[in-house]
Design a protein around this motif. Structure first.
Motif, mmCIF file in Angstrom:
data_model
loop_
_atom_site.group_PDB
_atom_site.id
_atom_site.type_symbol
_atom_site.label_atom_id
_atom_site.label_comp_id
_atom_site.label_asym_id
_atom_site.label_seq_id
_atom_site.Cartn_x
_atom_site.Cartn_y
_atom_site.Cartn_z
ATOM 1 N N ALA A 1 0.268 -1.353 0.096
ATOM 2 C CA ALA A 1 -0.022 0.120 0.368
ATOM 3 C C ALA A 1 0.755 0.976 0.232
ATOM 4 O O ALA A 1 0.634 2.251 -0.225
ATOM 5 C CB ALA A 1 -0.953 -0.085 0.841
ATOM 6 N N TRP A 2 2.151 1.044 0.555
ATOM 7 C CA TRP A 2 2.887 2.454 0.581
ATOM 8 C C TRP A 2 3.296 3.474 -0.909
ATOM 9 O O TRP A 2 3.569 3.990 -1.241
ATOM 10 C CB TRP A 2 4.182 1.996 1.510
ATOM 11 N N SER A 3 3.068 1.831 -2.131
ATOM 12 C CA SER A 3 3.871 2.458 -3.350
ATOM 13 C C SER A 3 2.724 2.049 -4.295
ATOM 14 O O SER A 3 3.203 0.694 -5.356
ATOM 15 C CB SER A 3 4.867 1.519 -4.203
ATOM 16 N N GLU A 4 1.334 2.334 -4.327
ATOM 17 C CA GLU A 4 0.363 2.040 -5.496
ATOM 18 C C GLU A 4 0.086 0.181 -5.483
ATOM 19 O O GLU A 4 0.035 -0.118 -6.299
ATOM 20 C CB GLU A 4 0.341 2.049 -6.946
ATOM 21 N N GLY A 5 0.401 -0.279 -4.516
ATOM 22 C CA GLY A 5 0.072 -2.037 -4.677
ATOM 23 C C GLY A 5 0.962 -2.550 -5.328
ATOM 24 O O GLY A 5 1.356 -4.043 -4.880
ATOM 25 N N ALA A 6 2.025 -2.204 -5.641
ATOM 26 C CA ALA A 6 3.408 -2.524 -6.378
ATOM 27 C C ALA A 6 3.864 -3.798 -5.102
ATOM 28 O O ALA A 6 4.263 -3.893 -3.816
ATOM 29 C CB ALA A 6 4.523 -1.621 -6.550
ATOM 30 N N ILE A 7 4.182 -4.887 -5.875
ATOM 31 C CA ILE A 7 4.482 -6.171 -5.112
ATOM 32 C C ILE A 7 5.774 -6.357 -4.292
ATOM 33 O O ILE A 7 6.523 -6.414 -3.697
ATOM 34 C CB ILE A 7 4.047 -7.966 -5.762
ATOM 35 N N LYS A 8 6.711 -5.657 -5.100
ATOM 36 C CA LYS A 8 8.126 -5.475 -4.954
ATOM 37 C C LYS A 8 8.266 -3.487 -4.677
ATOM 38 O O LYS A 8 8.007 -2.560 -4.888
ATOM 39 C CB LYS A 8 9.033 -5.208 -5.982
ATOM 40 N N PRO A 9 8.955 -3.461 -3.002
ATOM 41 C CA PRO A 9 8.820 -2.496 -3.244
ATOM 42 C C PRO A 9 9.949 -0.624 -4.141
ATOM 43 O O PRO A 9 10.575 -1.812 -4.814
ATOM 44 C CB PRO A 9 10.743 -1.972 -1.564
ATOM 45 N N PRO A 10 9.833 -0.047 -4.462
ATOM 46 C CA PRO A 10 10.327 0.545 -5.697
ATOM 47 C C PRO A 10 12.050 1.306 -5.668
ATOM 48 O O PRO A 10 12.410 0.602 -4.488
ATOM 49 C CB PRO A 10 9.092 1.762 -6.064
ATOM 50 N N ILE A 11 12.599 1.327 -5.521
ATOM 51 C CA ILE A 11 13.632 2.447 -5.867
ATOM 52 C C ILE A 11 13.618 3.407 -5.421
ATOM 53 O O ILE A 11 13.456 4.222 -6.203
ATOM 54 C CB ILE A 11 14.821 1.937 -6.799
ATOM 55 N N PHE A 12 13.498 4.282 -4.159
ATOM 56 C CA PHE A 12 13.580 5.447 -3.682
ATOM 57 C C PHE A 12 15.006 5.958 -3.965
ATOM 58 O O PHE A 12 15.724 6.512 -3.071
ATOM 59 C CB PHE A 12 12.955 5.742 -2.001
ATOM 60 N N GLN A 13 14.662 6.342 -5.523
ATOM 61 C CA GLN A 13 16.158 7.422 -5.694
ATOM 62 C C GLN A 13 15.654 9.080 -5.588
ATOM 63 O O GLN A 13 15.728 9.741 -6.620
ATOM 64 C CB GLN A 13 16.065 6.857 -7.778
ATOM 65 N N THR A 14 16.120 8.952 -4.670
ATOM 66 C CA THR A 14 16.146 10.464 -4.516
ATOM 67 C C THR A 14 16.725 10.825 -2.980
ATOM 68 O O THR A 14 17.123 9.979 -2.235
ATOM 69 C CB THR A 14 14.775 10.863 -3.519
ATOM 70 N N SER A 15 17.941 12.537 -2.948
ATOM 71 C CA SER A 15 18.766 12.944 -2.482
ATOM 72 C C SER A 15 17.991 13.270 -1.084
ATOM 73 O O SER A 15 18.952 13.023 0.046
ATOM 74 C CB SER A 15 19.830 13.947 -2.976
#
Length: 436
Positions: free
Chosen positions: A29-43
């Protein structure tokens, strides 16, 4: 982020690490229901208010204690990042650690940990041999900071080790650093004996930490924290990453010690990056499968090597009949012999080089723990900074070859090894012995 421990049980039953590696520490639920966590490519991360930013920094810099159930929020990726937080939650599972930290490399994990826990005037008592980079850092880099490194040999008895510790001026011994199994000899160090020594010479004012590099057996086949270690270190490049496509490191410990290590990581900037963290999470899902397959193949290959006429000696953890002390440590500490094999080819450096140059399926390269099998010559490659005299004392010979067995078919690997032995040719003394 919610407490990952909330999802570690079903019906009161603790789930195993290999099952939790697929989802632990992450909620779709943290990421639109994506089964795998996304890469939080942010500084950096946006605060909802100035007051929130102030509260986060108070915790980050230790200006106040956290309130019950309060966690430090996201500030800046050098301090924390969701990709790394999920990864670090999963890294704790195999070792049963309270907390973990990920790093840009194995040497980043080692150097950051040692600099966090040591100060000028301290002495580090360390096993020998260790990885060449660790050896150089202990003996050359730490010296610049007024920290002394004293090695103890593989042949040291518990009594000799205790005498060496007793000879160190009171209050100076601060750490026992151990690599077990040792690179490249597979020599085992008794962690329980080292832990007892650390407790004997430490105090509440000046603790002696037992720090263990567990890279060779990985978190699947050995759990140093259960045998008294304070910190466990990994080159995550190796089995944890396992595909020879990333560089990373890890440290695991109690929350109290990890607070010190993570603080040093923040100011040294030695953290892992989000993309590498994501790749590590992918690799952790197959860690046990890869390590078990490689270990099964390694056992077959090690037994075959031991019987080969061109092999003078094998260094493998089920070939310890000649040394009951080592066999006892193996039975108490290790869950598998793993997939690292060293052996002495008959002859010397020239024969070792001819053998290495003839390999086809097995690649001539340093590193280890990947899906592909690798071979190297420790004396002139990974441990070349160590003097020849010291190499021999540590058990590293000119004819030693180190193999990292991957997930290929073991019969194909032995086929490659066979043709490499043929390229070396049969030494005269072996031919004479066979004729006799």
């Amino acid at each position: 982020m919610t407490n990952p421990h909330d999802h570690a049980h079903i019906g009161g039953q603790q789930l195993r690490p290999e099952s939790l590696m697929m989802s632990y520490g992450y909620t779709p639920a943290w990421s639109e229901g994506a089964i795998k966590p996304p890469i939080f490519q942010t500084s950096t991360f946006v605060f909802t208010s100035a007051e929130e930013g102030k509260a986060f920094f108070e915790l980050a810099y230790g200006l106040r204690q956290a309130n019950p159930d309060e966690e430090m929020g996201l500030i800046y990726s050098r301090l924390n990042n969701p990709s790394l937080e999920i990864l670090e939650h999963r890294l704790t599972l195999w070792d049963g650690a309270e907390e973990a930290a990920s790093f840009a490399s194995g040497m980043a994990a080692i150097s950051t940990t040692l600099l966090a826990l040591l100060q000028p005037g301290d002495v580090v008592l360390h096993s020998e041999p260790v990885y060449g980079g660790s050896d150089f850092f202990l003996k050359n880099v730490l010296r610049k900071f007024g920290i002394e490194a004293q090695g103890f040999l593989p042949t040291a008895t518990p009594q000799e080790l205790e005498a060496q510790a007793a000879a160190i001026a009171p209050g100076r011994l601060a750490m026992i650093f151990v690599e077990t199994p040792a690179n490249p000899t597979n020599h085992l160090v008794d962690l329980e004996a080292c832990a007892a020594l650390a407790r004997k010479y430490g105090s509440s004012d000046k603790p002696v930490r037992l720090v263990v590099d567990n890279t060779f057996l990985g978190p699947v086949f050995q759990h140093p924290l259960k045998h008294g270690a304070d910190v466990v270190l990994y080159s995550a490049t190796k089995f944890l990453g396992g595909h020879s496509d990333l560089i990373a490191g890890a440290a695991l410990s109690s929350k109290a010690l990890m607070k010190e290590i993570k603080a040093m990581r923040t100011f040294m900037g030695t953290m892992c990056d989000p993309n590498t963290g994501w790749m590590l999470m992918r690799s952790l899902e197959t860690l046990k499968l890869r390590m078990e397959r490689a270990a099964t193949s390694a056992q077959v290959i090690a037994d075959w090597l031991r019987a080969h006429p061109l092999v003078e000696r094998t260094y493998y953890l089920t070939h310890l009949e000649h040394c009951p002390v080592q066999q006892d440590i193996y039975q108490r500490h290790c869950l598998s012999p793993g997939s690292m094999i060293s052996f002495d080819i008959r002859g010397g450096e020239a024969e070792a080089f001819r053998f290495l140059n003839a390999l086809k399926l097995i690649k001539l390269a340093v590193s280890l723990g990947g899906t592909e099998s690798l071979a190297e010559h420790p004396a002139t490659m990974t441990h070349s900074d160590i003097t020849v005299k010291d190499q021999r004392t540590m058990g590293i010979t000119a004819q030693m070859i180190r193999l990292s067995i991957g997930v290929e078919d073991p019969q194909d690997l032995m086929l490659d090894l066979s043709q490499a032995f043929e390229a070396v040719g049969m030494p005269k003394e072996v031919r004479v012995a066979e004729l006799a």
